[in-house]
Design a protein around this motif. Structure first.
Motif, PDB file in Angstrom:
ATOM      1  N   GLU A 175      26.272 -13.127 -26.727  1.00 57.77           N
ATOM      2  CA  GLU A 175      25.970 -12.899 -28.139  1.00 57.77           C
ATOM      3  C   GLU A 175      25.835 -11.402 -28.433  1.00 57.77           C
ATOM      4  O   GLU A 175      26.379 -10.897 -29.431  1.00 57.77           O
ATOM      5  CB  GLU A 175      24.671 -13.635 -28.481  1.00 57.77           C
ATOM      6  N   ARG A 176      25.157 -10.661 -27.551  1.00 55.82           N
ATOM      7  CA  ARG A 176      24.955  -9.227 -27.772  1.00 55.82           C
ATOM      8  C   ARG A 176      26.277  -8.456 -27.677  1.00 55.82           C
ATOM      9  O   ARG A 176      26.534  -7.534 -28.462  1.00 55.82           O
ATOM     10  CB  ARG A 176      23.954  -8.670 -26.742  1.00 55.82           C
ATOM     11  N   ASN A 236      19.899 -19.613 -21.301  1.00 60.49           N
ATOM     12  CA  ASN A 236      19.124 -19.132 -22.446  1.00 60.49           C
ATOM     13  C   ASN A 236      17.741 -18.667 -22.013  1.00 60.49           C
ATOM     14  O   ASN A 236      17.239 -19.047 -20.953  1.00 60.49           O
ATOM     15  CB  ASN A 236      18.954 -20.237 -23.499  1.00 60.49           C
ATOM     16  N   GLU A 237      17.132 -17.891 -22.864  1.00 62.97           N
ATOM     17  CA  GLU A 237      15.760 -17.467 -22.645  1.00 62.97           C
ATOM     18  C   GLU A 237      14.819 -18.528 -23.210  1.00 62.97           C
ATOM     19  O   GLU A 237      15.024 -19.024 -24.324  1.00 62.97           O
ATOM     20  CB  GLU A 237      15.528 -16.130 -23.355  1.00 62.97           C
ATOM     21  N   TYR A 269      19.405  -9.781 -19.827  1.00 60.99           N
ATOM     22  CA  TYR A 269      19.363 -10.926 -20.735  1.00 60.99           C
ATOM     23  C   TYR A 269      19.981 -12.161 -20.074  1.00 60.99           C
ATOM     24  O   TYR A 269      20.873 -12.032 -19.225  1.00 60.99           O
ATOM     25  CB  TYR A 269      20.149 -10.629 -22.018  1.00 60.99           C
ATOM     26  N   ARG A 279      22.739 -15.072 -24.145  1.00 59.80           N
ATOM     27  CA  ARG A 279      22.299 -13.970 -25.000  1.00 59.80           C
ATOM     28  C   ARG A 279      23.173 -12.736 -24.768  1.00 59.80           C
ATOM     29  O   ARG A 279      23.465 -11.974 -25.693  1.00 59.80           O
ATOM     30  CB  ARG A 279      20.835 -13.658 -24.681  1.00 59.80           C
TER      31      ARG A 279
END
Length: 712
Positions: free
Chosen positions: A365-366, A469-470, A358, A362
């Motif tokens: 966040e995970r 970010n993605e 990721y 992210r």
């Protein structure tokens, strides 16, 4: 005359038959009741019928604009009629009207005479002979004009510019119009170029580069309809007024739903900023209302826009982010309450192991979400409800405190960290101050502390966003058009490329109109270097279709004398009035302006522009003309629409627009110094038919002295 009458009657009969068939198809479609239910299949069919109704209604007004008689090898010539939209024949093999984007229609634009002709079709190269090329003007279903531009049966077959000159001589209104009936061979090459290519187009003023780019979008949607959608295409324009100015071209070509935006608005949306940072009025007013002569002598590292738009600045950001993963996870165990411990090693394993695929934001966040779930599971092991309640209260406080120990992985926060003083930087972030010019460092640090940003920061902020970010599917584009690209930075385009599939770009501009030295490019090599050679194509459009020969030759002299430019506009043979110089000084200045405006508007012109050197002068002139009872519009950079008629605006806001008549005020050394030749060139090349220069006592030395005075 007899041949003309015969051709006219032939085309009149063909038009009548075409309109009759279109009307028949329309009646049949309108007889089908509109479906308003909820069945998805029926909804799709109804949408298709509605689209066909709208296209036929548009075709009924102007079904076609050209005729091409072509015969494949060994076959006689067959007449094909070419329009903005194709019209099928329910009972025949060949369509009644061929869409201008169809392979065969390319001959209408590319054929310039010769014994043979060929075009590329899905089944391969088709060769044959062109017998006739004919332009047809139809308005509201009425045949107005027929003009042959090539006839194999006439003596000395050649292509004529007569029809092109006729269309160019028409007056302007307040919108850019399509050029589908007059696309030239060099423009057609660009329009039909392969999709997955970064096209870089250097086009002189009036070469039609903006219109060509819009037609290219329409072509790509036709040619690659199974691969791309209009919703995933975007045009980046210099300002909202320009977006309004070009807004009718694509609908006229039957294309809708293509996004149109400024770079600032798009970036603000991606970054979640309430208000896009503006380089607009404040910077432009400072840049143009003072003088750019001093600023023009600064090197790139002293100009914030050039420095922050460079790949050098990207390298600084890369170095800043290089080890961000290593100091994301706080170097300590997490203990939500006494006796419950989640080791740093376990948290690090989640971050660097299980979630390594990721993007870093992210991953953070995970991991934090997983810690929260671990707390919930541990709470279930509590010996009593009272103990669970006490532990939960303590865990909430410690979880919040622990999360704050992680670095803020948001573009704005990281950018602020980059410009933070070393002593106040968060642990782990490297000090990059020695790599950024001191003046830029201090200025940026000052306004970032006030929680403000400038447009020059957007490329870096977007780059940081893509690094952490993605990029989600709804953010990506199938194709991007960048207009006035000479005012873009390489870094802006590099970041945009991360959002584009297959490097599919149309990048267009004019280096001779590069008046924003503080942020733009000086060479197209700066853009080309962003892509591999096989992914890039370069086109130079040197033929100008906007202005008369007299205006273009006058403007070319400004470039030659003031800039030493070598790539000059080549005019279409359309002659008009000479460029007029008129003294307008002191107490007679405003009177002279009123008199010249009256003369310029004495004919049939629809649009005129009074171009001042500064915004303040534009506002003063606007107030004067209003007091004189003249209906006039002020363009100050804040408006989102161009209303046509008479406009007053500073010259630097006129880029991209065009007017029947242009009056430049205060053309003297006090207003246009040695570094302002490009700016004056921009002003002159806004004029289609008539150009006046109202001047002070001393003209800039890059204005030709051969131009006579025109006293009123």
């Amino acid at each position: 005359m007899e041949d003309f009458q015969s051709a006219y009657q032939e085309e009149k009969a063909r038009l009548d038959r075409t309109l009759e068939e279109i009307e028949k198809q329309l009646i049949a479609l309108r007889s089908i009741p509109e479906y308003t239910g909820h069945d998805f299949t029926e909804q799709v069919l109804e949408a298709s019928r509605q689209s066909e109704r709208e296209q036929l209604e548009r075709s009924f007004r102007e079904p076609y604009f050209g005729r091409l008689d072509f015969g494949e090898q060994g076959k006689p010539g067959t007449p094909y009629y070419i329009g903005k939209l194709g019209v099928g024949d329910p009972g025949g093999k060949e369509p009644i009207v061929i869409d201008w984007r169809a392979p065969l229609a390319s001959l209408f634009y590319s054929f310039t005479g010769g014994e043979s002709a060929s075009y590329e079709a899905p089944e391969g190269m088709i060769e044959g002979l062109v017998y006739l090329k004919r332009n047809v003007v139809i308005r509201k279903g009425i045949l107005e004009r027929v003009a042959d531009t090539y006839n194999r049966d006439s003596e000395g077959p050649a292509v004529s510019d007569e029809f092109l000159v006729y269309r160019l001589g028409e007056n302007k209104d307040n919108r850019l119009r399509d050029i589908v009936s007059t696309i030239q061979a060099e423009q057609d090459l660009i329009i039909r170029a392969a999709k997955n290519t970064a096209l870089i187009i250097q086009g002189v003023a009036g070469s039609g580069k903006t219109t060509v780019a819009l037609h290219r979008l329409a072509f790509l949607l036709y040619q690659y309809k199974e691969q791309i959608t209009a919703e995933r295409m975007i045009i980046f324009a210099p300002n909202h007024m320009f977006i309004d100015y070009i807004s009718e071209v694509l609908p006229e070509l039957g294309v809708g739903d293509i996004q149109q935006s400024t770079y600032s608005d798009w970036a603000a949306q991606i970054l979640g900023l309430d208000t896009p940072p503006q380089d607009g009025s404040e910077t432009l007013t400072h840049w143009f209302d003072v003088t750019n002569t001093k600023l023009g002598r600064l090197n790139d590292d002293e100009l914030p826009g050039r420095f922050k738009g460079s790949l050098k600045f990207k390298g600084i950001l890369d170095a800043f982010l290089e080890n961000i993963e290593s100091y994301c996870v706080p170097p300590l165990d997490f203990e939500p309450w006494e006796g419950a411990v989640l080791s740093h090693a376990d948290i690090l394993q989640w971050f660097e192991g299980e979630y390594r695929h990721y993007p870093v934001a992210r991953r953070k966040e995970r991991v934090l979400s997983r810690i929260h779930r671990w707390i919930e599971m541990e709470l279930k092991k509590s010996p009593s409800l009272a103990a669970m309640k006490e532990r939960k209260k303590k865990a909430q406080q410690r979880e919040k405190a622990y999360a704050k120990k992680w670095p803020e992985l948001e573009p704005v926060s990281l950018y602020q960290e980059l410009f933070r003083a070393k002593k106040s930087m968060n642990a782990g972030f490297p000090d990059m101050s020695e790599y950024i010019p001191k003046s830029i460092w201090k200025e940026t640090q000052t306004y970032l502390k006030k929680q403000t940003m400038k447009e020059e920061d957007l490329a870096a902020l977007l780059y940081l966003f893509t690094c952490i970010n993605e990029i989600e599917g709804h953010m990506t584009f199938d194709h991007v058009v960048i207009d006035e690209a000479q005012d873009f930075s390489p870094f802006q385009v590099l970041v945009l490329d991360r959002f584009v599939k297959g490097h599919s770009f149309t990048i267009l501009g004019d280096l001779s109109q590069g008046i924003h030295y503080y942020k733009g490019v000086q060479s197209w090599d700066e853009m080309a270097s962003l892509f591999r050679p096989e992914e890039t194509a370069y086109f130079a459009l040197t033929r100008s279709y906007r202005s008369t020969m007299e205006i273009i030759e006058f403007a070319n002299e400004i470039l030659k004398r003031g800039v030493g430019a070598e790539l000059l506009a080549v005019p279409v043979f359309r002659s008009g009035d000479p460029v007029r110089l008129q003294s307008a000084v002191g107490d007679h200045r405003e009177t002279s302006i009123s008199q010249v405006l009256e003369v310029a508007l004495s004919g049939s012109y629809r649009t005129a522009a009074l171009l001042t050197r500064t915004l303040q002068e534009a506002k003063q002139l606007y107030e004067y003309l209003i007091d004189q009872g003249i209906e006039v519009h002020l363009i100050d950079g804040d408006k989102g629409q161009y209303a046509g008629g008479i406009s007053v605006l500073p010259v630097y806001l006129s880029k991209g627009l065009e007017f029947d008549a242009v009056i430049l005020t205060d053309v003297d050394t006090g207003h246009y110094g040695p570094g302002d030749a490009k700016l004056l060139y921009v002003g002159c090349t806004r004029a289609l038919h008539e150009l006046w220069l109202l001047h002070g006592d001393i003209l800039p030395d890059y204005i030709s002295t051969d131009t006579p005075e025109n006293g009123l």
